[in-house]
Design a protein around this motif. Sequence first.
Motif, PDB file in Angstrom:
ATOM      1  N   GLU A 188       0.830  -1.209   0.000  1.00  0.00           N
ATOM      2  CA  GLU A 188       0.000   0.000   0.000  1.00  0.00           C
ATOM      3  C   GLU A 188       0.871   1.269   0.000  1.00  0.00           C
ATOM      4  OE1 GLU A 188      -2.443   1.743   3.590  1.00  0.00           O
ATOM      5  OE2 GLU A 188      -3.338  -0.147   2.931  1.00  0.00           O
ATOM      6  N   ASP A 189       2.107   1.126   0.468  1.00  0.00           N
ATOM      7  CA  ASP A 189       2.989   2.291   0.609  1.00  0.00           C
ATOM      8  C   ASP A 189       3.904   2.492  -0.589  1.00  0.00           C
ATOM      9  OD1 ASP A 189       2.056   2.771   3.277  1.00  0.00           O
ATOM     10  OD2 ASP A 189       3.315   1.110   3.950  1.00  0.00           O
ATOM     11  N   LYS A 190       3.774   1.683  -1.645  1.00  0.00           N
ATOM     12  CA  LYS A 190       4.819   1.728  -2.673  1.00  0.00           C
ATOM     13  C   LYS A 190       4.891   3.063  -3.412  1.00  0.00           C
ATOM     14  CE  LYS A 190       2.488  -1.105  -6.141  1.00  0.00           C
ATOM     15  NZ  LYS A 190       2.517  -2.456  -6.712  1.00  0.00           N
ATOM     16  N   LEU A 191       3.766   3.690  -3.663  1.00  0.00           N
ATOM     17  CA  LEU A 191       3.821   4.999  -4.327  1.00  0.00           C
ATOM     18  C   LEU A 191       4.447   6.039  -3.406  1.00  0.00           C
ATOM     19  CD1 LEU A 191       0.447   5.224  -6.279  1.00  0.00           C
ATOM     20  CD2 LEU A 191       2.749   4.961  -7.218  1.00  0.00           C
ATOM     21  N   LEU A 192       4.095   5.963  -2.145  1.00  0.00           N
ATOM     22  CA  LEU A 192       4.640   6.897  -1.153  1.00  0.00           C
ATOM     23  C   LEU A 192       6.163   6.728  -1.038  1.00  0.00           C
ATOM     24  CD1 LEU A 192       4.335   8.947   1.137  1.00  0.00           C
ATOM     25  CD2 LEU A 192       3.644   7.068   2.645  1.00  0.00           C
ATOM     26  N   LEU A 193       6.619   5.483  -1.044  1.00  0.00           N
ATOM     27  CA  LEU A 193       8.074   5.236  -0.920  1.00  0.00           C
ATOM     28  C   LEU A 193       8.814   5.767  -2.143  1.00  0.00           C
ATOM     29  CD1 LEU A 193       7.969   1.640   0.615  1.00  0.00           C
ATOM     30  CD2 LEU A 193       8.554   3.768   1.790  1.00  0.00           C
ATOM     31  N   GLY A 194       8.232   5.599  -3.311  1.00  0.00           N
ATOM     32  CA  GLY A 194       8.844   6.144  -4.524  1.00  0.00           C
ATOM     33  C   GLY A 194       8.863   7.667  -4.472  1.00  0.00           C
ATOM     34  N   HIS A 195       7.795   8.244  -3.994  1.00  0.00           N
ATOM     35  CA  HIS A 195       7.697   9.699  -3.866  1.00  0.00           C
ATOM     36  C   HIS A 195       8.783  10.220  -2.920  1.00  0.00           C
ATOM     37  CE1 HIS A 195       5.616  13.544  -4.016  1.00  0.00           C
ATOM     38  NE2 HIS A 195       5.645  13.607  -2.709  1.00  0.00           N
ATOM     39  N   LEU A 196       8.969   9.512  -1.801  1.00  0.00           N
ATOM     40  CA  LEU A 196      10.010   9.918  -0.839  1.00  0.00           C
ATOM     41  C   LEU A 196      11.384   9.947  -1.504  1.00  0.00           C
ATOM     42  CD1 LEU A 196       9.032   7.964   2.383  1.00  0.00           C
ATOM     43  CD2 LEU A 196       9.594  10.391   2.330  1.00  0.00           C
TER      44      LEU A 196
END
Length: 111
Positions: free
Chosen positions: A54-62
């Motif tokens: 669920e966090d993969k887009l957020l991790l890429g954004h970071l």
Amino acid sequence: MTIFEKIIARQIPADIVYEDDLVAAFRDINPQAPAHILIVPKKPIPRIDVATEEDKLLLGHLLLKAKEVAKKLGLTGGYRIVINNGPDAGEAVPHLHFHIIGGRKMGWPPG
Ligand code: AMP
């Protein structure tokens, strides 16, 4: 509430260098190099170990914002992005953060 959540909520002061709806980046209070920034998700994920699909887009954004912050700080000679996960790695704050460290030559392997 972690200290980083308090920074995001403006309950304690920090030198914020970048912020959007998903992440915030601010200067580390105990810098280990001329440039030492922490970039954190506003979602309080305790550590990378417990991040999910669920966090993969957020991790890429970071990561993409981390390199933009490095560019904004003028770290043209290079920089390091570090995640300390768990006690052996020296994790002190249980809110996921990437250290962006630069402005000096660094050794390898890290201590
Ligand atoms: P870690 O050891 O990877 O968990 O890193 C935690 C980092 O948070 C350390 O480098 C601390 O210096 C930094 N830190 C702790 N409190 C603050 C604060 N109030 N503002 C900015 N950085 C902080």
